[in-house]
Design an enzyme around this catalytic site. Structure first.
Site, PDB file in Angstrom:
ATOM      1  N   ASP A  55       0.387  -5.856  -0.872  1.00  0.00           N
ATOM      2  CA  ASP A  55       0.282  -5.589  -2.298  1.00  0.00           C
ATOM      3  C   ASP A  55       1.510  -6.182  -3.006  1.00  0.00           C
ATOM      4  OD1 ASP A  55      -1.490  -3.809  -4.260  1.00  0.00           O
ATOM      5  OD2 ASP A  55       0.595  -3.430  -4.798  1.00  0.00           O
ATOM      6  N   TYR A  91       3.084  -6.239 -13.092  1.00  0.00           N
ATOM      7  CA  TYR A  91       1.727  -6.746 -13.282  1.00  0.00           C
ATOM      8  C   TYR A  91       1.649  -7.926 -14.237  1.00  0.00           C
ATOM      9  CZ  TYR A  91      -0.447  -3.218 -10.418  1.00  0.00           C
ATOM     10  OH  TYR A  91      -0.833  -2.468  -9.335  1.00  0.00           O
ATOM     11  N   HIS A 120      -6.591  -1.681   2.423  1.00  0.00           N
ATOM     12  CA  HIS A 120      -5.461  -2.149   1.631  1.00  0.00           C
ATOM     13  C   HIS A 120      -4.144  -1.504   2.054  1.00  0.00           C
ATOM     14  CE1 HIS A 120      -3.627  -3.985  -1.884  1.00  0.00           C
ATOM     15  NE2 HIS A 120      -3.135  -2.824  -2.256  1.00  0.00           N
TER      16      HIS A 120
END
Length: 439
Positions: free
Chosen positions: A230, A354, A412
């Site tokens: 991630d 982000y 994930h």
């Protein structure tokens, strides 16, 4: 508390590194319980009930949220998890870095407010020096040839994801036999690490600089490797592409666009990987709304998540259910992570990354500026329920991929879901490339 000598810092480590103990004030826990009792559930709707059955395809189901709220209020015991957390050695290191604060407003918004392109041209970047207290958990080896490894988490993760791996390692080794120094930092803005500065833009590249400084200046390592998934995987790639003392990188997520048609692929895409690409495409069209909220309105969603624990549970709990393989993490495991976010007030401070990875001109693992030099080995572990299961052929275009393994279970949160599988890959990769740590 005895850590069986796993807490002995390397001789090269800075004296500014101090031990740390997790001790949440009882008043904070009492306030959380009160807020949960006062938080109301949403009314039943078709979208949150799906009377015909089925999973949470339109968002988190109300019945799950109701049961989780009740359990959180009446049965979940943070102190039990805090006690387990404190069986590992924790540290705080002050890390000083230089950052460049670039204005990151896009032209569209500024035009809406009457600002012209010429106005934008007058905006210049400023630079500043900052010092951040960085939290990390570690198992230190007494071996002179121990390889330092930084394990980096992402969002909505934390250092908690890697505790199963640390538990496995301390059951298999002593401090005299452990072949690695294993360091698990909390990213800036997460858990017990300091937040990024409020008066400057902080980017993943700045976080990379923090961790290279932690490894080299604070801990005094002459070489090291990084592993991540991630956001941690993105930061790991930036470190490997940028800093010479990072000698190798292992990843378990790798979001990127398809390589340009002019790029010759080295490997064929097999049927399993093709199914993974279909999952990847589904996620891009059906699972990224949260990310674009983080990109475009981080202040708004940060306020929402910081003001109510039930909202935080819905926002984060959904990811632990949607992004994992069967069996999904237990409710207590999810609540441990959400409680950590709430108690450390990091819901808003963890969203800064982000803007670098979504939207126009976004960067990814495929960005040429982050391709890893050929002299630095790259390893990758593929898990079928990862939200972006990218095929080997694509990853090979971004660096010298010398290790690649497909697993038939896992998602994930690989370190949390399949800790022994992930660690076995990291160990095999590190041992196969250990020559680079002497170069």
């Amino acid at each position: 508390m005895s850590f069986n000598n796993f807490d002995t810092l390397p001789h090269s480590a800075s004296k500014t590194i101090k031990p740390f103990n997790v001790a949440i004030p009882q008043q904070d826990l009492d306030n959380l319980t009160t807020l949960l009792k006062l938080s109301r559930l949403p009314p039943p709707t078709y979208e949150n009930s799906l009377p015909g059955g089925g999973g949470p395809r339109l968002g988190l189901r109300r019945d799950w949220l109701s049961a989780a709220k009740q359990h959180w209020e009446t049965e979940f015991d943070w102190r039990k998890y805090e006690q387990h957390i404190n069986t590992f050695p924790h540290f705080i290191a002050p890390i000083s870095i230089h950052i460049a604060d670039h204005d990151d407003r896009d032209h569209h918004h500024d035009h809406d407010h009457g600002q012209t392109d010429s106005d934008m041209d007058t905006i210049t970047s400023t630079t500043m020096d900052i010092t951040m207290d960085i939290h990390f958990v570690a198992l230190f080896s007494h071996r002179h040839d121990a390889i330092p490894i930084l394990l980096l988490h992402g969002w909505p993760g934390s250092f908690l994801e890697f505790l199963p791996i640390l538990s496995h390692l301390r059951s298999q080794y002593t401090a005299d036999t452990l072949p690695y120094h294993v360091i698990v930092p909390s990213l800036p803005g997460y858990a017990f690490s300091a937040s990024p500065p409020w008066n400057a833009t902080f980017r993943p590249a700045d976080a990379a600089r923090v961790f290279d400084t932690l490894a080299t200046n604070a801990l005094g390592f002459k070489s090291y490797m990084v592993q991540g998934g991630d956001l941690g995987g993105r930061i790991a790639r930036i470190i490997a592409a940028t800093y010479p003392k990072c000698k190798a990188v292992h990843l378990n997520t790798h979001p990127m666009l398809a390589p340009d048609a002019s790029v010759r692929l080295q490997s064929a895409i097999n049927d399993t990987e093709q199914a993974g690409l279909e999952r990847h495409n589904f996620f891009l069209h059906n699972g990224t709304a949260y990310a674009f909220e983080h990109v475009t309105r981080p202040a708004t969603i940060g306020a929402v998540l910081s003001s109510n624990p039930l909202a935080l549970l819905a926002w984060i709990g959904e990811k632990f259910l949607d992004w994992t393989d069967d069996p999904h993490p237990s409710l207590d495991t999810i609540l441990e992570s959400v409680t950590l976010y709430w108690l450390t007030n990091c819901a808003a401070t963890s969203l800064y990354s982000y803007r670098a990875f979504y939207g126009p001109n976004a960067d990814s693992h495929g960005s040429p500026k982050w391709h890893i030099p050929h002299n630095k080995p790259l390893g990758y572990s593929w898990f079928p329920k990862e939200i972006n299961p990218i095929p080997r052929a694509w990853i090979e275009t971004t660096g010298n991929l010398v290790f690649y393994r497909q697993h038939d279970k896992g998602g994930h949160f690989a370190a949390l879901e399949r800790p022994e599988d992930l660690w076995a890959d990291v160990h095999e990769f590190a041992q196969s490339v250990k020559y680079v740590f002497n170069s």
